[in-house]
Motif scaffolding. Sequence first.
Motif, PDB file in Angstrom:
ATOM      1  N   ARG A 106       0.845  -1.193   0.000  1.00 23.81           N
ATOM      2  CA  ARG A 106       0.000   0.000   0.000  1.00 23.81           C
ATOM      3  C   ARG A 106       0.880   1.242   0.000  1.00 23.81           C
ATOM      4  O   ARG A 106       1.891   1.300   0.702  1.00 23.81           O
ATOM      5  CB  ARG A 106      -0.897   0.039   1.242  1.00 23.81           C
ATOM      6  N   PHE A 107       0.449   2.239  -0.771  1.00 26.51           N
ATOM      7  CA  PHE A 107       1.149   3.514  -0.876  1.00 26.51           C
ATOM      8  C   PHE A 107       0.152   4.641  -0.667  1.00 26.51           C
ATOM      9  O   PHE A 107      -1.033   4.483  -0.947  1.00 26.51           O
ATOM     10  CB  PHE A 107       1.808   3.654  -2.257  1.00 26.51           C
ATOM     11  N   ALA A 108       0.635   5.760  -0.169  1.00 25.38           N
ATOM     12  CA  ALA A 108      -0.204   6.943   0.034  1.00 25.38           C
ATOM     13  C   ALA A 108       0.639   8.182  -0.245  1.00 25.38           C
ATOM     14  O   ALA A 108       1.872   8.127  -0.237  1.00 25.38           O
ATOM     15  CB  ALA A 108      -0.740   6.983   1.462  1.00 25.38           C
ATOM     16  N   ARG A 109      -0.055   9.277  -0.456  1.00 29.15           N
ATOM     17  CA  ARG A 109       0.653  10.549  -0.618  1.00 29.15           C
ATOM     18  C   ARG A 109       0.728  11.249   0.732  1.00 29.15           C
ATOM     19  O   ARG A 109      -0.263  11.351   1.443  1.00 29.15           O
ATOM     20  CB  ARG A 109      -0.069  11.456  -1.601  1.00 29.15           C
ATOM     21  N   VAL A 110       1.898  11.738   1.056  1.00 24.15           N
ATOM     22  CA  VAL A 110       2.122  12.555   2.250  1.00 24.15           C
ATOM     23  C   VAL A 110       2.797  13.827   1.771  1.00 24.15           C
ATOM     24  O   VAL A 110       3.867  13.764   1.148  1.00 24.15           O
ATOM     25  CB  VAL A 110       2.988  11.818   3.307  1.00 24.15           C
ATOM     26  N   ASP A 111       2.177  14.950   2.027  1.00 23.72           N
ATOM     27  CA  ASP A 111       2.699  16.241   1.550  1.00 23.72           C
ATOM     28  C   ASP A 111       3.000  16.212   0.048  1.00 23.72           C
ATOM     29  O   ASP A 111       4.011  16.739  -0.409  1.00 23.72           O
ATOM     30  CB  ASP A 111       3.949  16.654   2.338  1.00 23.72           C
ATOM     31  N   GLY A 112       2.131  15.541  -0.699  1.00 23.35           N
ATOM     32  CA  GLY A 112       2.253  15.497  -2.149  1.00 23.35           C
ATOM     33  C   GLY A 112       3.170  14.429  -2.701  1.00 23.35           C
ATOM     34  O   GLY A 112       3.205  14.213  -3.908  1.00 23.35           O
ATOM     35  N   ALA A 113       3.930  13.745  -1.859  1.00 19.85           N
ATOM     36  CA  ALA A 113       4.882  12.727  -2.331  1.00 19.85           C
ATOM     37  C   ALA A 113       4.392  11.326  -1.973  1.00 19.85           C
ATOM     38  O   ALA A 113       3.835  11.101  -0.897  1.00 19.85           O
ATOM     39  CB  ALA A 113       6.250  12.954  -1.700  1.00 19.85           C
ATOM     40  N   TRP A 114       4.610  10.386  -2.889  1.00 26.18           N
ATOM     41  CA  TRP A 114       4.257   8.997  -2.623  1.00 26.18           C
ATOM     42  C   TRP A 114       5.184   8.404  -1.563  1.00 26.18           C
ATOM     43  O   TRP A 114       6.389   8.638  -1.586  1.00 26.18           O
ATOM     44  CB  TRP A 114       4.360   8.168  -3.904  1.00 26.18           C
ATOM     45  N   VAL A 115       4.587   7.633  -0.627  1.00 26.62           N
ATOM     46  CA  VAL A 115       5.360   6.918   0.389  1.00 26.62           C
ATOM     47  C   VAL A 115       4.788   5.507   0.526  1.00 26.62           C
ATOM     48  O   VAL A 115       3.611   5.264   0.265  1.00 26.62           O
ATOM     49  CB  VAL A 115       5.338   7.634   1.759  1.00 26.62           C
ATOM     50  N   TYR A 116       5.651   4.593   0.915  1.00 24.53           N
ATOM     51  CA  TYR A 116       5.259   3.207   1.203  1.00 24.53           C
ATOM     52  C   TYR A 116       4.589   3.193   2.576  1.00 24.53           C
ATOM     53  O   TYR A 116       5.105   3.768   3.538  1.00 24.53           O
ATOM     54  CB  TYR A 116       6.512   2.321   1.217  1.00 24.53           C
ATOM     55  N   VAL A 117       3.420   2.524   2.652  1.00 27.58           N
ATOM     56  CA  VAL A 117       2.714   2.424   3.940  1.00 27.58           C
ATOM     57  C   VAL A 117       2.994   1.074   4.576  1.00 27.58           C
ATOM     58  O   VAL A 117       3.562   1.000   5.663  1.00 27.58           O
ATOM     59  CB  VAL A 117       1.185   2.638   3.764  1.00 27.58           C
ATOM     60  N   ASP A 118       2.584   0.004   3.924  1.00 27.76           N
ATOM     61  CA  ASP A 118       2.783  -1.339   4.468  1.00 27.76           C
ATOM     62  C   ASP A 118       2.358  -2.386   3.438  1.00 27.76           C
ATOM     63  O   ASP A 118       1.893  -2.043   2.357  1.00 27.76           O
ATOM     64  CB  ASP A 118       2.020  -1.535   5.788  1.00 27.76           C
ATOM     65  N   ALA A 119       2.525  -3.649   3.818  1.00 27.80           N
ATOM     66  CA  ALA A 119       2.093  -4.758   2.989  1.00 27.80           C
ATOM     67  C   ALA A 119       0.665  -5.140   3.372  1.00 27.80           C
ATOM     68  O   ALA A 119       0.340  -5.210   4.558  1.00 27.80           O
ATOM     69  CB  ALA A 119       3.019  -5.952   3.181  1.00 27.80           C
ATOM     70  N   MET A 120      -0.165  -5.332   2.370  1.00 30.01           N
ATOM     71  CA  MET A 120      -1.547  -5.748   2.621  1.00 30.01           C
ATOM     72  C   MET A 120      -1.541  -7.229   2.979  1.00 30.01           C
ATOM     73  O   MET A 120      -0.753  -7.995   2.449  1.00 30.01           O
ATOM     74  CB  MET A 120      -2.404  -5.505   1.380  1.00 30.01           C
ATOM     75  N   GLU A 121      -2.439  -7.595   3.843  1.00 31.65           N
ATOM     76  CA  GLU A 121      -2.533  -9.009   4.226  1.00 31.65           C
ATOM     77  C   GLU A 121      -3.672  -9.680   3.531  1.00 31.65           C
ATOM     78  O   GLU A 121      -4.582  -9.122   3.066  1.00 31.65           O
ATOM     79  CB  GLU A 121      -2.693  -9.112   5.734  1.00 31.65           C
TER      80      GLU A 121
END
Length: 140
Positions: free
Chosen positions: A125-140
Motif C-alpha cells: 500500500r502507498f499513500a501521498r504525504v505532503d504530495g509525495a508517494w510513500v510506502y505504507v505497508d504490505a496488505m494481508e
Amino acid sequence: MSRKNSPRPRPAAVTETSPCPCGLEATYGDCCGGFHRGTGTAPTAERLMRSRFSAFAVHDAAYLLRTWHPATRPEEIDFDPRLRWTRLEILGTTGGTAFHTEGTVEFRAHYAVRGEEGSQHENSRFARVDGAWVYVDAME
C-alpha cells in the motif's frame, strides 16, 4: 555485520551507467538514481515501488526511510550483506497515479543468497504525504 543507518557506498555492481535495478530500460543514474539523490520524486506509486527496490539493491537506507510512511517507518534498516536483489516483477497496480492519493502495487522481488535464488511476493500500500508517494505497508 552491517552498520545501522550509516551512509554506505552503493555495491560495486551498480554504477550511474549500469542498467537500473528496477527493470526499466534506463541507466541507474537516469532512472532511480535521481530519486535516490533527491533530484526528483516518484510520480506514481509504481515508480516509488521500483525506486525502493533499487534502493534495497544499492543499500540506500536513507532513501528507504525517507519514502516510508511516518506511521509505519522503522527506526533503522539493516541490510543483509549476503542478500543480492536481482529482479523486480510488477504484477499489478490499483490507483497510485497523479490523480490518486492512495494506491497498491503487487510485485515479486527476486533475490539470491549464497547462490540460492528466492523471491518475495507482496501487495504493498502507498499513500501521498505532503504530495509525495510513500510506502505504507504490505496488505494481508
